[in-house]
Design an enzyme around this catalytic site. Sequence first.
Site, PDB file in Angstrom:
ATOM      1  N   GLY A  56       0.786  -1.238   0.000  1.00  0.00           N
ATOM      2  CA  GLY A  56       0.000   0.000   0.000  1.00  0.00           C
ATOM      3  C   GLY A  56       0.813   1.282   0.000  1.00  0.00           C
ATOM      4  O   GLY A  56       0.377   2.305  -0.523  1.00  0.00           O
ATOM      5  N   ASP A 115       0.969   3.065   4.678  1.00  0.00           N
ATOM      6  CA  ASP A 115      -0.039   3.862   3.979  1.00  0.00           C
ATOM      7  C   ASP A 115      -1.078   4.422   4.941  1.00  0.00           C
ATOM      8  O   ASP A 115      -1.327   5.620   4.979  1.00  0.00           O
ATOM      9  CB  ASP A 115      -0.708   3.010   2.877  1.00  0.00           C
ATOM     10  CG  ASP A 115      -1.140   1.630   3.378  1.00  0.00           C
ATOM     11  OD1 ASP A 115      -1.051   1.365   4.589  1.00  0.00           O
ATOM     12  OD2 ASP A 115      -1.570   0.809   2.548  1.00  0.00           O
ATOM     13  N   ASP A 118      -4.715   2.542  11.035  1.00  0.00           N
ATOM     14  CA  ASP A 118      -6.113   2.275  11.383  1.00  0.00           C
ATOM     15  C   ASP A 118      -6.148   1.862  12.862  1.00  0.00           C
ATOM     16  O   ASP A 118      -6.186   2.711  13.738  1.00  0.00           O
ATOM     17  CB  ASP A 118      -6.647   1.205  10.431  1.00  0.00           C
ATOM     18  CG  ASP A 118      -8.132   0.963  10.593  1.00  0.00           C
ATOM     19  OD1 ASP A 118      -8.774   1.715  11.350  1.00  0.00           O
ATOM     20  OD2 ASP A 118      -8.674   0.032   9.983  1.00  0.00           O
ATOM     21  N   ASP A 174      -5.315  -0.451  -2.450  1.00  0.00           N
ATOM     22  CA  ASP A 174      -6.087  -1.320  -3.342  1.00  0.00           C
ATOM     23  C   ASP A 174      -7.404  -1.761  -2.747  1.00  0.00           C
ATOM     24  O   ASP A 174      -7.630  -1.700  -1.543  1.00  0.00           O
ATOM     25  CB  ASP A 174      -5.277  -2.583  -3.648  1.00  0.00           C
ATOM     26  CG  ASP A 174      -5.250  -3.542  -2.448  1.00  0.00           C
ATOM     27  OD1 ASP A 174      -4.933  -3.079  -1.337  1.00  0.00           O
ATOM     28  OD2 ASP A 174      -5.582  -4.717  -2.624  1.00  0.00           O
TER      29      ASP A 174
HETATM   30  P1  5GP Z   1      -4.021  -1.418  11.122  1.00  0.00           P
HETATM   31  O1  5GP Z   1      -3.078  -2.544  11.378  1.00  0.00           O
HETATM   32  O2  5GP Z   1      -3.524  -0.063  11.573  1.00  0.00           O
HETATM   33  O3  5GP Z   1      -5.418  -1.706  11.645  1.00  0.00           O
HETATM   34  O4  5GP Z   1      -4.280  -1.399   9.573  1.00  0.00           O
HETATM   35  C1  5GP Z   1      -3.456  -0.758   8.708  1.00  0.00           C
HETATM   36  C2  5GP Z   1      -3.396  -1.497   7.385  1.00  0.00           C
HETATM   37  O5  5GP Z   1      -4.682  -1.863   6.900  1.00  0.00           O
HETATM   38  C3  5GP Z   1      -2.823  -0.539   6.388  1.00  0.00           C
HETATM   39  O6  5GP Z   1      -1.452  -0.812   6.236  1.00  0.00           O
HETATM   40  C4  5GP Z   1      -3.566  -0.829   5.116  1.00  0.00           C
HETATM   41  O7  5GP Z   1      -2.823  -1.757   4.347  1.00  0.00           O
HETATM   42  C5  5GP Z   1      -4.840  -1.490   5.540  1.00  0.00           C
HETATM   43  N1  5GP Z   1      -5.973  -0.552   5.459  1.00  0.00           N
HETATM   44  C6  5GP Z   1      -6.587   0.094   6.476  1.00  0.00           C
HETATM   45  N2  5GP Z   1      -7.583   0.845   6.029  1.00  0.00           N
HETATM   46  C7  5GP Z   1      -7.617   0.696   4.683  1.00  0.00           C
HETATM   47  C8  5GP Z   1      -8.451   1.262   3.642  1.00  0.00           C
HETATM   48  O8  5GP Z   1      -9.372   2.073   3.850  1.00  0.00           O
HETATM   49  N3  5GP Z   1      -8.147   0.895   2.364  1.00  0.00           N
HETATM   50  C9  5GP Z   1      -7.149   0.015   2.056  1.00  0.00           C
HETATM   51  N4  5GP Z   1      -6.969  -0.279   0.779  1.00  0.00           N
HETATM   52  N5  5GP Z   1      -6.348  -0.540   3.011  1.00  0.00           N
HETATM   53  C10 5GP Z   1      -6.585  -0.194   4.318  1.00  0.00           C
HETATM   54 MG    MG Z   2      -0.668  -1.862   4.640  1.00  0.00          MG
END
Ligand code: 5GP
Ligand code: MG
Length: 202
Positions: A56, A115, A118, A174
């Site tokens: 990403g 990227d 979250d 994506d």
């Molecule tokens: P976390 O581990 O912080 O919950 O999630 C982060 C990862 O989830 C990011 O690196 C990304 O790859 C993916 N991600 C989170 N939200 C989105 C979104 O809205 N769209 C996409 N394509 N990927 C996301």
């Molecule tokens: Mg990611």
Amino acid sequence: MQNDIDQVLIHRADIARRVEALAKQIAEDLALASASTSSDEHDHAGRITLVPILTGSLVFVADLIRCLPVRMQVKVISISSYPGPSTTSQGPTILGGLDTLPKRLDGANVLLIDDILDTGRTLAMVIDHLKAKKPRSIHTCVMLRKQRPEEARFNADYVGFDIPNRFVVGYGLDYNGYYRNLPDIVTLRAEAIHQRRHAEAV
Ligand code: 5GP
Ligand code: MG
């Protein structure tokens, strides 16, 4: 592909401006960090190592590093949280790259780049791995940070934009492997998500 776009959240021109500003701030901080350690070509002391989390962050990192006029190494790792046609996180899975990082990063200043921030699980997991390599510092940079008041906020050191808690694609991000080449950060129409999910299932 254009017909699948619901809303442009961040336009390419705003992304470009923000990336430049972020890079300026990062370059100043990195220059200070590396200047405060004597650099030796034979170890990692004072070195700057960027660790982008693919796939990403692909486009973001390509733009960011070209605005960073500092001596650095780039070592990518690959993690998936949204495998296949999912629009909710399935939890981070390491796909590769951690084994190709140097065994030790003694004294290096590491900048971990993703990227989207979250839940923060991805960054927390990678930081755990990196800490074992004994770098001098680990800082984090994300292009986007989702506003999720219900989640414990893992705070990144550098953030491009805060966005609402919606599923976004484009600028490297994506849905089911597609849309990474869209230059803006956008949301998709529900029909597009439904169609792609159905097409994969057939
Ligand atoms: P976390 O581990 O912080 O919950 O999630 C982060 C990862 O989830 C990011 O690196 C990304 O790859 C993916 N991600 C989170 N939200 C989105 C979104 O809205 N769209 C996409 N394509 N990927 C996301
Ligand atoms: Mg990611």
